[in-house]
Scaffold this motif. Structure first.
Motif, short mmCIF file in Angstrom:
data_model
loop_
_atom_site.label_atom_id
_atom_site.label_comp_id
_atom_site.label_asym_id
_atom_site.label_seq_id
_atom_site.Cartn_x
_atom_site.Cartn_y
_atom_site.Cartn_z
N ILE A 1 43.14 34.84 36.09
CA ILE A 1 42.49 35.90 35.31
C ILE A 1 41.41 36.58 36.14
CG2 ILE A 1 40.99 36.34 33.30
CD1 ILE A 1 42.58 33.97 31.94
N GLU A 2 40.64 35.78 36.88
CA GLU A 2 39.56 36.35 37.68
C GLU A 2 40.10 37.27 38.78
OE1 GLU A 2 35.86 34.93 40.56
OE2 GLU A 2 37.05 33.42 39.50
N ARG A 3 41.15 36.78 39.48
CA ARG A 3 41.69 37.61 40.56
C ARG A 3 42.39 38.86 40.00
NH1 ARG A 3 41.93 37.07 45.93
NH2 ARG A 3 41.45 34.87 46.04
N PHE A 4 43.03 38.74 38.87
CA PHE A 4 43.68 39.88 38.22
C PHE A 4 42.62 40.95 37.90
CE2 PHE A 4 45.26 42.29 34.62
CZ PHE A 4 46.60 42.50 34.92
N ASN A 5 41.53 40.51 37.29
CA ASN A 5 40.49 41.47 36.90
C ASN A 5 39.74 42.04 38.09
OD1 ASN A 5 41.04 41.24 34.16
ND2 ASN A 5 39.58 39.57 33.85
N THR A 6 39.34 41.16 39.02
CA THR A 6 38.51 41.59 40.14
C THR A 6 39.29 42.43 41.15
OG1 THR A 6 37.20 39.59 39.90
CG2 THR A 6 36.96 40.78 41.97
N ASP A 7 40.42 41.89 41.64
CA ASP A 7 41.16 42.57 42.71
C ASP A 7 42.05 43.69 42.20
OD1 ASP A 7 39.99 40.59 44.14
OD2 ASP A 7 41.81 39.83 45.08
N LEU A 8 42.86 43.38 41.18
CA LEU A 8 43.88 44.34 40.76
C LEU A 8 43.34 45.40 39.82
CD1 LEU A 8 46.96 41.97 40.31
CD2 LEU A 8 46.37 43.39 42.27
N ALA A 9 42.64 44.98 38.78
CA ALA A 9 42.15 45.97 37.82
C ALA A 9 40.96 46.74 38.38
CB ALA A 9 41.77 45.27 36.52
N ASN A 10 39.93 46.02 38.87
CA ASN A 10 38.70 46.70 39.30
C ASN A 10 38.85 47.37 40.66
OD1 ASN A 10 37.63 45.80 36.96
ND2 ASN A 10 36.34 44.20 37.85
#
Length: 367
Positions: free
Chosen positions: A344-353
């Protein structure tokens, strides 16, 4: 101008059970390299497949009340579904139950026997069924298999052996003079110091205690043991034949890179080079040994109930996020870790943000 060939392989997946996300990492990683090489203009051949023989599969099929072939057909279907789900762009998929593979493996065994590199004797040692490996008492750790930590059984049987000891010095010299043959460097040091320099024992390459395997043509009560059967896939899939190989084999061999899990590096670093050298073939240019993806701090295990499947991650995050996570989370030369929190953290930090924001701003500027 003709494109330069580039041949890359995964290890073939053992068709005993549906593979978890840690097993899937290898094929995703290899797919990423294959795609990159195609973008660079190489004529890429990317091979993967399944290893389908052995006592473990015979026992599983018996417990399920089906034939070994029915069992492997079911598991191979699951493996191919995972490849499709993860957008794996393989060019070839080999099964060790393919009739052509079985025929060529028999020819390889006979050729090595005829030239004296395989001989008949008797084996006595400790056998680990899950790993399908024999061990001497000195190799055991606390009386158990050094690879998986499970119980071993005493076994004695007539068998054929591959003369690894004959090629000890040649193999040491080859690895020393080809510094990029085994990577990362830590894997090379481990193979040399722990397995090769202490002395190579001749390798048991046939079994008589089960039937689910490729028979030895000139001694059919023996079946050809997993390492000659499975390792040969890299050349049989490309059209190798001791009696005359295909144009495809001549084009793509030697392999540019075998991508291999750390638990089977020993077999690819020792048995496979010796087999190829004895057959008069060039060795692959590189063996890349990757580590494991752990569940948190633990190795994934069905008995522990800590297994994540590729479909679980794709259902929650999508295939691109699943691929990105596997490739970004695995450090070079050490184990990676998967948890839903880090996903979840990598999805939000790298991909979404980060990437999502970049794409959004770029589109706005372009408009």
């Amino acid at each position: 101008m003709s494109k330069k060939p580039y041949y890359i392989t995964t290890a073939i997946a053992y068709a005993s059970r549906k593979p978890h996300i840690g097993n899937t990492y290898e094929v995703v990683f290899t797919d990423a390299v294959a795609r990159y090489k195609r973008m660079q203009g190489y004529d890429v051949f990317f091979l993967t497949g399944t290893d389908e023989h052995g006592v473990k599969i015979e026992e599983l099929a018996k417990s399920e009340g089906i034939t070994p072939k029915e069992h492997v057909d079911k598991v191979v279907g699951e493996i191919q579904d995972i490849c499709k789900l993860m957008h794996i762009s393989y060019d070839g998929f080999i099964r060790t139950t393919d009739p052509r593979h079985e025929e060529v493996v028999q020819k390889i065994f006979k050729k090595l026997y005829d030239q004296g590199d395989i001989y008949k004797s008797e084996y006595e040692g400790m056998y680990c069924t899950p790993c399908e490996s024999f061990w001497t008492p000195s190799q055991l750790v606390d009386g158990k298999c050094p690879d998986c930590g499970r119980e071993v059984q005493s076994a004695k049987e007539e068998a054929y052996f591959l003369r690894l000891s004959k090629y000890q010095q040649w193999l040491e010299d080859y690895i020393e003079t080809h510094p990029d043959f085994i990577v990362p460097e830590g894997k090379k040091k481990e193979m040399m110091n722990n397995f090769i320099k202490p002395g190579l024992q001749d390798l048991c390459v046939s079994r008589t205690t089960f039937q689910w395997g490729i028979p030895v043509t000139f001694d059919p009560k023996h079946v050809i043991y997993v390492w000659i059967d499975a390792l040969s896939n890299y050349i049989t899939a490309m059209g190798y034949d001791p009696d005359g190989s295909s144009d495809q084999f001549k084009k793509y061999w030697p392999c540019d890179c075998h991508v291999i899990g750390k638990d089977i590096m020993r077999f690819h670093s020792i048995y496979w080079p010796v087999m190829l050298h004895a057959l008069g073939l060039e060795l692959p240019r590189q063996l890349f040994g990757h580590n494991w993806i752990l569940f948190g701090e633990d190795k994934m295990s069905k008995s522990r109930g800590n297994v994540i499947y590729a479909s679980d991650v794709v259902d929650a995050f999508g295939v691109d996020a699943a691929r990105y996570y596997l490739l970004s989370e695995m450090p070079y030369g050490s184990d990676g870790s998967i948890t839903y929190e880090s996903l979840i953290e990598r999805f939000n930090t790298d991909l979404a943000n980060t990437l999502g924001n970049l794409v959004n701003r770029t589109i706005a500027m372009a408009q």
